[in-house]
Design a protein around this motif. Structure first.
Motif, PDB file in Angstrom:
ATOM      1  N   ILE A 193      25.884 -23.011 -25.719  1.00  0.00           N
ATOM      2  CA  ILE A 193      24.687 -22.960 -26.557  1.00  0.00           C
ATOM      3  C   ILE A 193      23.906 -21.682 -26.302  1.00  0.00           C
ATOM      4  CG2 ILE A 193      22.440 -24.043 -26.920  1.00  0.00           C
ATOM      5  CD1 ILE A 193      23.780 -26.741 -26.601  1.00  0.00           C
ATOM      6  N   GLN A 194      23.858 -21.287 -25.048  1.00  0.00           N
ATOM      7  CA  GLN A 194      23.155 -20.041 -24.747  1.00  0.00           C
ATOM      8  C   GLN A 194      23.797 -18.853 -25.442  1.00  0.00           C
ATOM      9  OE1 GLN A 194      22.741 -19.557 -20.521  1.00  0.00           O
ATOM     10  NE2 GLN A 194      20.535 -19.660 -20.833  1.00  0.00           N
ATOM     11  N   ASN A 204      19.711 -15.216 -32.293  1.00  0.00           N
ATOM     12  CA  ASN A 204      18.404 -14.569 -32.222  1.00  0.00           C
ATOM     13  C   ASN A 204      18.509 -13.071 -32.432  1.00  0.00           C
ATOM     14  OD1 ASN A 204      16.849 -16.820 -31.806  1.00  0.00           O
ATOM     15  ND2 ASN A 204      17.000 -16.721 -29.584  1.00  0.00           N
ATOM     16  N   ARG A 233      30.043 -18.407 -22.362  1.00  0.00           N
ATOM     17  CA  ARG A 233      28.970 -17.779 -23.139  1.00  0.00           C
ATOM     18  C   ARG A 233      29.517 -16.835 -24.198  1.00  0.00           C
ATOM     19  NH1 ARG A 233      23.352 -16.946 -21.199  1.00  0.00           N
ATOM     20  NH2 ARG A 233      23.468 -15.066 -22.446  1.00  0.00           N
ATOM     21  N   SER A 264      22.938 -19.193 -29.122  1.00  0.00           N
ATOM     22  CA  SER A 264      21.516 -18.986 -29.378  1.00  0.00           C
ATOM     23  C   SER A 264      21.117 -17.530 -29.248  1.00  0.00           C
ATOM     24  CB  SER A 264      20.710 -19.851 -28.408  1.00  0.00           C
ATOM     25  OG  SER A 264      19.383 -19.419 -28.347  1.00  0.00           O
ATOM     26  N   SER A 265      21.593 -16.884 -28.184  1.00  0.00           N
ATOM     27  CA  SER A 265      21.104 -15.517 -27.979  1.00  0.00           C
ATOM     28  C   SER A 265      21.671 -14.589 -29.049  1.00  0.00           C
ATOM     29  CB  SER A 265      21.417 -15.032 -26.568  1.00  0.00           C
ATOM     30  OG  SER A 265      22.751 -14.633 -26.462  1.00  0.00           O
ATOM     31  N   LEU A 284      18.528 -21.212 -35.105  1.00  0.00           N
ATOM     32  CA  LEU A 284      19.663 -22.070 -34.771  1.00  0.00           C
ATOM     33  C   LEU A 284      19.298 -23.546 -34.865  1.00  0.00           C
ATOM     34  CD1 LEU A 284      22.546 -22.305 -33.689  1.00  0.00           C
ATOM     35  CD2 LEU A 284      21.582 -22.285 -31.388  1.00  0.00           C
TER      36      LEU A 284
END
Lengths: 338, 338
Positions: free
Chosen positions: A84-85, A92, A296, A88-89, A98
């Motif tokens: 998810i990180q 963004n 990631r 998400s990043s 998201l």
DNA sequence: ACTGATTTTGGGAGCGCTCCCAAAGACAGG
DNA sequence: CCTGTCTTTGGGAGCGCTCCCAAAATCAGT
């Protein structure tokens, strides 16, 4: 309440259209007016209303992340925060928001699907942890809804980002073979998931290529979670294994617990190799030898691909395999034998 | 592409307004037309366009979840998946979608804030892991943007859902005291977070109430993560502790690693109590005695509160403390002494 | 049958934006 | 100075919905 385009236009002494052009970076605006408008926009803290924008552009600039099988226990795996990180990043970074959808069984899937397909909630979706014949995937394909898979694609022609599960598993098992273990068992993941099967295949490949018979009696079917690792190990102990490859670190933790309980030592009595390289794995005693996968990055790359797909800039079907790495620590015995 | 209200109206032989009334369950529609319209809606698989709806109602039916401090390592804690699951399932239950914002430092916060406050992305937000003086909170308060905190509120008058960290920590330490340990140390969480400080206070409360001096030399400042547990324990060993209370299970894992490394046994040489009751904690050897907190419920209750807040049905400021529980396992020595 | 109250229905306005098209302005070249 | 080209600007239409108000239909009660 909040100001709108027209207000900004009035304050800047121009028309609504001009402000719109400035905000969207369109050409044909004189440098002078552009600056004047930008100044007012900044001063007033103006942001265009996303709903109004969406209504006309048919784009939301929102991405979705779906895990159809986010059953309470499965999702508890630290794998997901990392994924998810990454998503998400990257989202963004490209100025996308998201949205999250955690499925808890097939009944809920249909509801997701309906909320998603209604034009205007999200532009596209990253899908992880699909099982075979996931109806969600079929729906997306049918509706030509943009999506990218994380994991092995359940059928041809889909966009997917993955690691080479089969190869990675083979590397792990070959490592055990080279260390001289004779009776290597495996605790598999949940075999409804393609990644679990690929790892099992890799295990068999390694044994076959070493000229050994891959007796199925040394295979315990698990589900990626800790208790199934414990159970699997208990079972495999009856098969007199001297090393076990676990399809997830979480199961390796369970396996270790079973071994501790039987007062067996790792790696002296039974060697262990895991898969994932979770943060805790280095902290186990002994530290776990495992396959590191770039979780990631998996999320990042998938998200980037999805955004490109939305921009029509992705050659489909798009497939990427990210590299994995064998991390050698104490649990396989390699450090002792030196 | 997709049908709109007008299309449905035509197919059902009524007006746009009537279809709207049926869909929104307004009164003053005859049973006959209601049925006729519903049938067409179902047959055509019609869903009202959310953007258009939002444009006029000023509501999105989307909730946000923000973690300002989702630094890569912090967020890796299995605490978050559980929290997110609680939030997600409750949001779905009330037919809200969920948007995710993982902050990675203060620079990003400002961007979040701007994307969020622009009316029309989300209706309200659940905020977790705030540090003191989080500018995000200040912004929300100033703009009267609806939000609910998970964790201790950094100031008066905010809505928050939490556990009684101080009391729970006291219970944990009192347990060690009752077992007869004399030199009880603590590895704290990241003291910029109110919850970390509350747990430290609880530790001091317990010692003080037992008539002991709480020497600060037995306090190691950590940050909730595994390596800081390891470091903290290394430090505390110089202080000759016989028991340590860790403000998170993750740090307890680190502490255990340090003890293993020094060939010290748990609980014989040093007893350990953690905080969280993560899934792995029961699988450690020895299994970890810890404070169980209802993480999923925390998320659920916060989400429910937020939805009520949006409906104007929440008496503010709203505070809930969910109960915690001391889970006694092997690491504190209680099971041996019986 | 006629009136007035009540239920049910239809259509217009408008939410805030983008996009298109036409108008206005700037600028050459003859 | 006039014409034609190119740049810059303004305003209308419309995205799909909700909400308001007025019109139509229904229903009693005389």
């Amino acid at each position: 309440m909040s100001k709108n385009l027209e207000d900004i236009a009035r304050l800047a002494g121009v028309s609504r259209s001009t402000v719109s052009r400035v905000i969207n970076g369109h050409p044909h605006v004189s440098e002078l007016t552009r600056r004047r408008v930008m100044e007012v926009v900044k001063r007033e803290g103006f942001f265009p209303n996303p709903a109004a924008r969406t209504l006309v552009t048919q784009r939301t600039r929102v991405l979705g992340f779906i895990t159809p099988q986010a059953l309470p226990d499965v999702f508890a795996d630290p794998y997901f925060p990392a994924l998810i990180q990454g998503i998400s990043s990257t989202a963004n970074q490209y100025d996308y928001a998201l949205m999250l959808w955690l499925g808890e069984g097939t009944e809920e899937e249909e509801r997701f699907y309906h909320r998603i397909r209604q034009t205007g909630l999200i532009d596209g979706v990253v899908v992880a942890s699909v099982v075979d014949d996931d109806p969600l995937i079929a729906h997306f394909v049918e509706d030509r809804f943009p999506f990218v898979l994380i994991g092995p694609p359940p059928r041809e022609g889909l966009n997917s980002i993955d690691i080479d599960n089969r190869h990675a598993a083979r590397v792990a098992v070959e490592h055990l073979i080279h260390l001289g273990y004779q009776r290597i068992g495996m605790i598999t993941g949940w075999l409804k998931m393609p990644s679990a099967r690929a790892r099992l295949d890799g295990y068999r490949d390694a044994l076959r290529m070493a000229g050994r018979s891959a007796s199925d009696s040394r295979i315990a079917e698990g589900n990626f979670l800790e208790p199934s690792g414990y159970m699997g190990m208990k079972m495999l102990l009856h098969q007199d294994v001297d090393a076990v490859f676990c399809a997830s670190d979480t199961m390796a933790v369970g396996a270790m617990r079973a071994l501790h309980e039987e007062r067996l030592r790792v790696p002296d009595d039974v060697a262990l190799v895991g898969f994932d390289d979770l943060p805790i794995s280095a902290a186990l005693s002994p530290p776990l030898t495992t396959i590191r996968q770039p979780i990631r990055r998996l999320g990042s790359v998938a998200t980037e691909a999805l955004i490109n797909l939305l921009d029509g800039a992705l050659a489909t079907p798009y497939h990427v395999l990210l590299p994995t790495e064998l991390v050698i620590r104490g649990s396989c015995g390699a450090l002792l034998k030196r």
